[in-house]
Design a protein around this motif. Structure first.
Motif, mmCIF file in Angstrom:
data_model
loop_
_atom_site.group_PDB
_atom_site.id
_atom_site.type_symbol
_atom_site.label_atom_id
_atom_site.label_comp_id
_atom_site.label_asym_id
_atom_site.label_seq_id
_atom_site.Cartn_x
_atom_site.Cartn_y
_atom_site.Cartn_z
ATOM 1 N N TRP A 156 43.592 47.255 41.271
ATOM 2 C CA TRP A 156 42.109 48.235 40.581
ATOM 3 C C TRP A 156 41.755 48.736 39.178
ATOM 4 O O TRP A 156 43.609 49.251 38.818
ATOM 5 C CB TRP A 156 42.038 49.794 41.312
ATOM 6 N N TRP A 157 41.090 48.938 38.576
ATOM 7 C CA TRP A 157 41.670 50.095 37.463
ATOM 8 C C TRP A 157 39.997 51.008 36.900
ATOM 9 O O TRP A 157 39.063 50.218 36.722
ATOM 10 C CB TRP A 157 41.926 49.129 36.146
ATOM 11 N N GLY A 158 40.525 51.942 36.991
ATOM 12 C CA GLY A 158 39.132 52.784 37.378
ATOM 13 C C GLY A 158 38.203 53.222 38.037
ATOM 14 O O GLY A 158 37.514 53.041 37.273
ATOM 15 N N GLY A 159 38.534 52.833 39.137
ATOM 16 C CA GLY A 159 37.710 52.677 40.403
ATOM 17 C C GLY A 159 36.783 51.751 40.741
ATOM 18 O O GLY A 159 35.690 51.297 41.027
ATOM 19 N N ARG A 160 37.157 49.974 39.791
ATOM 20 C CA ARG A 160 36.766 49.155 39.997
ATOM 21 C C ARG A 160 37.936 48.018 39.985
ATOM 22 O O ARG A 160 39.086 47.923 39.843
ATOM 23 C CB ARG A 160 35.769 48.887 38.540
ATOM 24 N N ILE A 161 37.888 47.162 41.366
ATOM 25 C CA ILE A 161 38.737 46.116 41.463
ATOM 26 C C ILE A 161 37.917 44.716 40.113
ATOM 27 O O ILE A 161 36.705 44.324 40.165
ATOM 28 C CB ILE A 161 38.000 44.901 42.540
ATOM 29 N N VAL A 162 39.044 44.442 39.140
ATOM 30 C CA VAL A 162 39.481 43.955 38.319
ATOM 31 C C VAL A 162 40.592 42.680 37.944
ATOM 32 O O VAL A 162 40.296 41.852 38.117
ATOM 33 C CB VAL A 162 40.318 45.254 37.369
ATOM 34 N N GLY A 163 41.208 42.637 39.767
ATOM 35 C CA GLY A 163 41.736 40.918 40.184
ATOM 36 C C GLY A 163 42.623 41.244 41.229
ATOM 37 O O GLY A 163 41.641 42.157 42.407
ATOM 38 N N GLY A 164 43.909 40.762 41.358
ATOM 39 C CA GLY A 164 43.995 40.298 43.093
ATOM 40 C C GLY A 164 46.052 40.556 42.009
ATOM 41 O O GLY A 164 45.998 41.319 40.979
ATOM 42 N N TRP A 165 46.677 40.558 43.567
ATOM 43 C CA TRP A 165 48.469 40.892 42.540
ATOM 44 C C TRP A 165 49.220 39.452 44.013
ATOM 45 O O TRP A 165 47.649 39.102 45.071
ATOM 46 C CB TRP A 165 48.762 41.817 43.123
ATOM 47 N N ARG A 166 50.128 38.967 43.784
ATOM 48 C CA ARG A 166 50.606 38.129 44.641
ATOM 49 C C ARG A 166 51.760 38.000 43.987
ATOM 50 O O ARG A 166 52.472 39.447 43.261
ATOM 51 C CB ARG A 166 50.290 36.856 44.296
ATOM 52 N N GLN A 167 52.861 37.799 45.201
ATOM 53 C CA GLN A 167 54.487 37.469 45.117
ATOM 54 C C GLN A 167 55.031 36.612 44.551
ATOM 55 O O GLN A 167 54.454 35.676 45.257
ATOM 56 C CB GLN A 167 55.114 38.372 46.292
ATOM 57 N N ASP A 168 56.017 36.174 43.509
ATOM 58 C CA ASP A 168 57.116 34.900 43.891
ATOM 59 C C ASP A 168 58.109 34.615 44.886
ATOM 60 O O ASP A 168 57.982 36.123 45.354
ATOM 61 C CB ASP A 168 57.527 35.424 41.953
ATOM 62 N N PRO A 169 58.813 33.856 44.827
ATOM 63 C CA PRO A 169 59.390 33.819 45.420
ATOM 64 C C PRO A 169 60.508 34.686 46.048
ATOM 65 O O PRO A 169 61.249 34.941 46.733
ATOM 66 C CB PRO A 169 60.081 32.209 45.839
ATOM 67 N N ASP A 170 60.964 34.783 44.745
ATOM 68 C CA ASP A 170 61.998 36.307 44.920
ATOM 69 C C ASP A 170 61.938 37.749 44.996
ATOM 70 O O ASP A 170 62.304 38.729 44.955
ATOM 71 C CB ASP A 170 62.719 36.003 43.122
ATOM 72 N N GLY A 171 60.090 37.730 45.105
ATOM 73 C CA GLY A 171 59.675 38.780 45.495
ATOM 74 C C GLY A 171 58.516 39.779 44.776
ATOM 75 O O GLY A 171 58.462 40.882 44.937
ATOM 76 N N THR A 172 59.090 39.193 43.148
ATOM 77 C CA THR A 172 58.414 40.334 42.637
ATOM 78 C C THR A 172 56.876 40.215 42.034
ATOM 79 O O THR A 172 56.626 39.015 42.743
ATOM 80 C CB THR A 172 58.700 39.693 40.893
ATOM 81 N N VAL A 173 56.138 41.268 41.856
ATOM 82 C CA VAL A 173 54.598 41.537 41.906
ATOM 83 C C VAL A 173 54.598 41.016 40.903
ATOM 84 O O VAL A 173 54.860 41.528 39.702
ATOM 85 C CB VAL A 173 54.534 42.805 42.614
ATOM 86 N N VAL A 174 53.548 39.913 41.263
ATOM 87 C CA VAL A 174 52.433 39.439 39.652
ATOM 88 C C VAL A 174 51.280 39.844 39.695
ATOM 89 O O VAL A 174 50.661 39.416 40.576
ATOM 90 C CB VAL A 174 52.954 38.218 39.312
ATOM 91 N N VAL A 175 50.247 40.806 39.015
ATOM 92 C CA VAL A 175 49.361 40.953 38.563
ATOM 93 C C VAL A 175 48.000 39.746 38.032
ATOM 94 O O VAL A 175 48.511 38.785 37.251
ATOM 95 C CB VAL A 175 49.630 41.833 38.305
ATOM 96 N N VAL A 176 47.056 39.027 39.125
ATOM 97 C CA VAL A 176 46.221 38.327 38.889
ATOM 98 C C VAL A 176 44.992 38.427 38.302
ATOM 99 O O VAL A 176 44.163 39.160 39.270
ATOM 100 C CB VAL A 176 46.068 37.317 39.966
ATOM 101 N N PRO A 177 44.829 38.689 36.862
ATOM 102 C CA PRO A 177 43.467 39.217 36.762
ATOM 103 C C PRO A 177 42.193 38.604 36.785
ATOM 104 O O PRO A 177 42.306 37.055 36.941
ATOM 105 C CB PRO A 177 43.150 39.980 34.853
#
Length: 391
Positions: free
Chosen positions: A324-345
């Protein structure tokens, strides 16, 4: 008629649901959205962290030590984590409606399977037996199957259908008991990301008899709580969230003296004391888990979802993890195998949004400490990305 435009609706969402400014506690995070989705256990922890910064230990303490937050099967046959004080309203209304449906269906399934000629009698005897066993102390589903006669059986449901097959009868019996509020999901016997509850009698877990509000009073309390955090909302929004009937919603709106206002989506309702304008908020970033109440809280979602529905929601109407950015959904997120969180716009983002979301991703990565949270409700956006990577 008071006009509440989309900008103000997004400001209300930000201020009231613990997203623009963090709340002080796990219970505060739950109250900010009435209740947290708990179908996937990790979602309670992730949603509480997003709103309060709570550690996993603090979430567990609220669930299992203070018991200020309690898991309960309720609206739309979904497990939620409710503030303890709201349980009497839930038991008397949404949960009771679900319990009746579950019991009726299970009784018919028992008869169709040839287990007993009277499914309702079989269910009454079996649920009584479960309560007798739990009076001696909490037990997991596996333990109950070994101690309650007939609970280890399986039901053949809809043979030949894609959704049919053999299903354990124990989970269906316990779901009916849980919806009624007779038993609750107590301490978890597994990892924080898994659901392996020790079933416990409600009065033992809460230290007091289970007392439900009358149906109308229960619905009125739930609708009031929803309007306080999600209003303005349309009748369709509330019917969908509550999993109830239009008649029940209209009565609850009348009982609360709800006031009709105008929105871009048409007439909607707020509480009578909630007509004052809400000031704008500075842009904010958040990473919310699958099925988060903010993402799922309305049926009509254009004011924060735009044209991203097909990227965020699956064909069954379930939302994956969102950015979310500024009150709107602008993407999703996932994790790499090592646990790192990655934003997917799912749209082109300004630099400020990207930097803020990356900072949230780094904070969530640190909080997860290497744990990878899987979800069956992954968004089409992330699924498509993974398919591209795989090929």
């Amino acid at each position: 008629m008071r006009l509440i435009d989309d900008d103000e609706r997004r400001a209300r969402l930000a201020r009231r649901q613990g997203l623009a400014d963090p709340v002080a506690s796990v219970t505060g995070a739950v109250e900010a959205v009435v209740c947290l989705h708990a179908t996937e256990p990790a979602n309670v922890h992730l949603a509480a962290f997003a709103r309060s910064g709570a550690t996993r230990a603090q979430v567990d303490a609220a669930l299992y030590d203070a018991r200020s937050v309690v898991k309960q099967l309720a609206m739309r046959r979904t497990v939620f984590a409710f503030p303890r004080e709201l349980l009497p309203a839930v038991w008397g209304s949404a949960a009771a409606r679900v319990a009746t449906r579950l019991q009726t269906r299970l009784a018919k399934e028992v008869e169709a399977a040839g287990i007993a000629p009277r499914g309702d009698d079989w269910l009454a005897r079996t649920t009584d037996a479960v309560r007798v066993v739990l009076a001696d102390g909490p037990a997991t589903t596996a333990e109950l199957r070994g101690r309650v006669p007939g609970l280890d059986r399986r039901l053949m449901i809809s043979p030949g259908k894609s959704y049919g097959g053999e299903f354990p009868i124990a989970s269906r019996v316990l779901s009916a008991l849980a919806a009624r509020g007779d038993v609750v999901r107590g301490e978890n016997a597994g990892d924080w990301r898994l659901s392996r509850p020790r079933w416990t009698l409600a009065e033992d877990w809460l230290g007091a008899p289970r007392v439900a509000l009358a149906e109308a009073a229960g619905y009125a309390a739930l609708v009031r709580a929803w309007l306080d955090r999600f209003g303005p909302g349309t009748e369709a929004d509330i019917v969908w969230w509550l999993g109830g009937t239009k008649a029940a919603v209209r009565r609850a709106l009348a009982d609360n003296g709800a006031v009709e206002v105008s929105t871009a989506l048409g007439p909607a309702y707020v509480l009578p004391e909630d007509l004052d304008p809400v000031a704008p908020v500075e842009p904010w970033a958040a990473l919310l888990p699958a099925l988060d109440p903010t993402t799922m809280g309305w049926k009509q979602r254009d004011f924060y979802l735009g044209d991203h529905a097909g990227k965020v929601f699956d064909r069954n109407g379930n939302a994956g993890p969102t950015a979310w950015w500024g009150g709107r959904i602008v993407g999703g997120w996932r994790q790499d195998p090592d646990g790192t969180v990655v934003v997917v716009p799912c749209e082109r983002l300004p630099r400020a949004a990207r930097d803020a979301l990356d900072a949230r991703a780094a904070a969530l990565t640190t909080w997860l400490a290497g744990d990878v949270v899987s979800t069956i409700y992954q968004s089409p956006l992330v699924r498509a990305l993974r398919s591209e990577v795989a090929t």
